[in-house]
Design a protein around this motif. Structure first.
Motif, PDB file in Angstrom:
ATOM      1  N   PHE A   1       2.192 -35.120 -58.997  1.00  0.00           N
ATOM      2  CA  PHE A   1       0.771 -34.219 -58.321  1.00  0.00           C
ATOM      3  C   PHE A   1       1.320 -32.315 -58.896  1.00  0.00           C
ATOM      4  CE2 PHE A   1      -1.758 -31.226 -56.075  1.00  0.00           C
ATOM      5  CZ  PHE A   1      -3.028 -31.644 -57.120  1.00  0.00           C
ATOM      6  N   ALA A   2       2.609 -32.281 -57.114  1.00  0.00           N
ATOM      7  CA  ALA A   2       3.214 -30.917 -57.952  1.00  0.00           C
ATOM      8  C   ALA A   2       3.727 -30.415 -58.882  1.00  0.00           C
ATOM      9  CB  ALA A   2       3.843 -30.867 -56.378  1.00  0.00           C
ATOM     10  N   ASP A   3       4.336 -31.228 -59.594  1.00  0.00           N
ATOM     11  CA  ASP A   3       4.799 -31.165 -60.887  1.00  0.00           C
ATOM     12  C   ASP A   3       4.318 -30.702 -62.125  1.00  0.00           C
ATOM     13  OD1 ASP A   3       7.271 -30.933 -62.939  1.00  0.00           O
ATOM     14  OD2 ASP A   3       6.692 -33.310 -63.751  1.00  0.00           O
ATOM     15  N   THR A   4       3.093 -31.483 -61.952  1.00  0.00           N
ATOM     16  CA  THR A   4       1.939 -31.489 -63.260  1.00  0.00           C
ATOM     17  C   THR A   4       0.652 -30.078 -63.147  1.00  0.00           C
ATOM     18  OG1 THR A   4       1.312 -34.263 -62.894  1.00  0.00           O
ATOM     19  CG2 THR A   4      -0.206 -32.945 -63.698  1.00  0.00           C
ATOM     20  N   LEU A   5       1.077 -29.963 -61.743  1.00  0.00           N
ATOM     21  CA  LEU A   5      -0.123 -28.811 -61.189  1.00  0.00           C
ATOM     22  C   LEU A   5       0.858 -27.350 -61.842  1.00  0.00           C
ATOM     23  CD1 LEU A   5      -2.368 -27.908 -60.104  1.00  0.00           C
ATOM     24  CD2 LEU A   5      -1.454 -27.686 -57.678  1.00  0.00           C
ATOM     25  N   ARG A   6       2.234 -27.607 -61.712  1.00  0.00           N
ATOM     26  CA  ARG A   6       2.878 -26.298 -61.705  1.00  0.00           C
ATOM     27  C   ARG A   6       2.816 -26.188 -63.595  1.00  0.00           C
ATOM     28  NH1 ARG A   6       6.809 -28.416 -60.022  1.00  0.00           N
ATOM     29  NH2 ARG A   6       7.059 -27.443 -57.801  1.00  0.00           N
ATOM     30  N   ARG A   7       3.144 -27.285 -63.862  1.00  0.00           N
ATOM     31  CA  ARG A   7       2.854 -27.207 -65.420  1.00  0.00           C
ATOM     32  C   ARG A   7       1.906 -26.705 -66.433  1.00  0.00           C
ATOM     33  NH1 ARG A   7       7.459 -29.888 -67.641  1.00  0.00           N
ATOM     34  NH2 ARG A   7       8.878 -30.338 -66.555  1.00  0.00           N
ATOM     35  N   ALA A   8       1.007 -27.151 -65.598  1.00  0.00           N
ATOM     36  CA  ALA A   8      -0.830 -26.825 -66.252  1.00  0.00           C
ATOM     37  C   ALA A   8      -0.966 -25.721 -66.575  1.00  0.00           C
ATOM     38  CB  ALA A   8      -1.337 -27.701 -65.258  1.00  0.00           C
ATOM     39  N   LEU A   9      -0.449 -24.982 -64.827  1.00  0.00           N
ATOM     40  CA  LEU A   9      -0.727 -23.592 -64.859  1.00  0.00           C
ATOM     41  C   LEU A   9       0.149 -22.236 -65.506  1.00  0.00           C
ATOM     42  CD1 LEU A   9      -1.483 -24.178 -60.858  1.00  0.00           C
ATOM     43  CD2 LEU A   9      -3.432 -23.161 -62.977  1.00  0.00           C
ATOM     44  N   ALA A  10       1.308 -23.517 -65.779  1.00  0.00           N
ATOM     45  CA  ALA A  10       2.600 -22.673 -66.526  1.00  0.00           C
ATOM     46  C   ALA A  10       2.081 -22.669 -67.753  1.00  0.00           C
ATOM     47  CB  ALA A  10       3.765 -22.708 -65.965  1.00  0.00           C
ATOM     48  N   SER A  11       1.277 -23.199 -68.096  1.00  0.00           N
ATOM     49  CA  SER A  11       1.143 -23.778 -69.560  1.00  0.00           C
ATOM     50  C   SER A  11       0.243 -22.784 -70.169  1.00  0.00           C
ATOM     51  CB  SER A  11       1.191 -25.318 -70.291  1.00  0.00           C
ATOM     52  OG  SER A  11       0.484 -25.591 -69.589  1.00  0.00           O
ATOM     53  N   ALA A  12      -1.560 -22.754 -68.974  1.00  0.00           N
ATOM     54  CA  ALA A  12      -2.185 -22.124 -69.362  1.00  0.00           C
ATOM     55  C   ALA A  12      -1.809 -20.275 -69.084  1.00  0.00           C
ATOM     56  CB  ALA A  12      -3.731 -22.587 -68.163  1.00  0.00           C
ATOM     57  N   SER A  13      -1.071 -19.518 -68.273  1.00  0.00           N
ATOM     58  CA  SER A  13      -0.633 -18.661 -68.367  1.00  0.00           C
ATOM     59  C   SER A  13       0.463 -17.927 -69.518  1.00  0.00           C
ATOM     60  CB  SER A  13      -0.154 -18.123 -67.114  1.00  0.00           C
ATOM     61  OG  SER A  13       1.195 -18.683 -66.699  1.00  0.00           O
ATOM     62  N   ASP A  14       1.216 -19.145 -70.040  1.00  0.00           N
ATOM     63  CA  ASP A  14       2.425 -18.662 -71.219  1.00  0.00           C
ATOM     64  C   ASP A  14       2.571 -20.078 -71.995  1.00  0.00           C
ATOM     65  OD1 ASP A  14       4.296 -17.954 -72.963  1.00  0.00           O
ATOM     66  OD2 ASP A  14       5.319 -16.368 -71.515  1.00  0.00           O
ATOM     67  N   PRO A  15       1.280 -20.022 -73.358  1.00  0.00           N
ATOM     68  CA  PRO A  15       1.951 -21.582 -73.378  1.00  0.00           C
ATOM     69  C   PRO A  15       3.388 -21.919 -73.566  1.00  0.00           C
ATOM     70  CG  PRO A  15       0.128 -20.986 -74.530  1.00  0.00           C
ATOM     71  CD  PRO A  15       0.389 -19.536 -73.147  1.00  0.00           C
ATOM     72  N   SER A  16       4.527 -20.530 -74.026  1.00  0.00           N
ATOM     73  CA  SER A  16       5.711 -20.697 -74.812  1.00  0.00           C
ATOM     74  C   SER A  16       6.364 -21.230 -72.874  1.00  0.00           C
ATOM     75  CB  SER A  16       6.184 -19.687 -75.713  1.00  0.00           C
ATOM     76  OG  SER A  16       6.164 -18.904 -74.014  1.00  0.00           O
ATOM     77  N   GLU A  17       6.446 -20.422 -72.057  1.00  0.00           N
ATOM     78  CA  GLU A  17       6.767 -21.137 -70.390  1.00  0.00           C
ATOM     79  C   GLU A  17       6.985 -22.136 -70.013  1.00  0.00           C
ATOM     80  OE1 GLU A  17       7.322 -18.642 -66.403  1.00  0.00           O
ATOM     81  OE2 GLU A  17       7.934 -17.706 -68.671  1.00  0.00           O
ATOM     82  N   VAL A  18       6.840 -23.074 -69.586  1.00  0.00           N
ATOM     83  CA  VAL A  18       6.681 -24.284 -68.658  1.00  0.00           C
ATOM     84  C   VAL A  18       7.988 -24.375 -67.637  1.00  0.00           C
ATOM     85  CG1 VAL A  18       6.110 -26.698 -68.279  1.00  0.00           C
ATOM     86  CG2 VAL A  18       5.088 -25.535 -70.715  1.00  0.00           C
ATOM     87  N   VAL A  19       7.386 -24.143 -66.661  1.00  0.00           N
ATOM     88  CA  VAL A  19       8.736 -24.068 -65.247  1.00  0.00           C
ATOM     89  C   VAL A  19       8.576 -25.200 -64.813  1.00  0.00           C
ATOM     90  CG1 VAL A  19       8.730 -23.147 -63.201  1.00  0.00           C
ATOM     91  CG2 VAL A  19       6.985 -22.418 -64.503  1.00  0.00           C
TER      92      VAL A  19
END
Length: 128
Positions: free
Chosen positions: A110-128
């Protein structure tokens, strides 16, 4: 978990125990909860009017599919994650690229999916 202002997470889930579990995880990450919504009409109202950073959407909500809520969030440019106990391959074509959590999911997943979704929404080239 996230920097800057607290993220606001819309939770759409009709099963009380699962909703409480998701709420606890969202709060653990330092986010605010919008909802939760256990009915499609309530979820649509929140999707249209609330200040939201991301949505966690159960696909089947009280016998209705949540896709109208996902359409509203997509139109508003708000990322979302589907949560389902069903086969995610049955998603409509327009949602096949959406992040999806299969129930039951782990805290880490859950944490990983949430982090990735938020990161890709703010900057599609940067997935944490």
């Amino acid at each position: 978990m996230f920097e800057g202002r607290r993220k606001r997470v819309l939770i759409v889930e009709d099963e009380a125990m699962i909703s409480m579990l998701i709420e606890d995880m969202v709060l653990d990450f330092g986010c605010e909860i919008v909802g939760p919504a256990a009915r499609l009409d309530h979820a649509l109202t929140l999707a249209l009017q609330a200040d939201i950073d991301i949505g966690i959407l159960d696909i089947n909500v009280d016998g209705s599919v949540v896709f109208p809520v996902a359409d509203v969030l997509r139109f508003r440019g708000i990322p979302f994650i589907f949560s389902t106990g069903y086969d995610f391959r049955s998603l409509p074509e327009r949602f096949r690229d959406s992040p999806t959590l299969s129930k039951p999911f782990s805290y880490d997943n859950f944490a990983d999916t949430l982090r990735r979704a938020l990161a890709s929404a703010s900057d599609p080239s940067e997935v944490v």
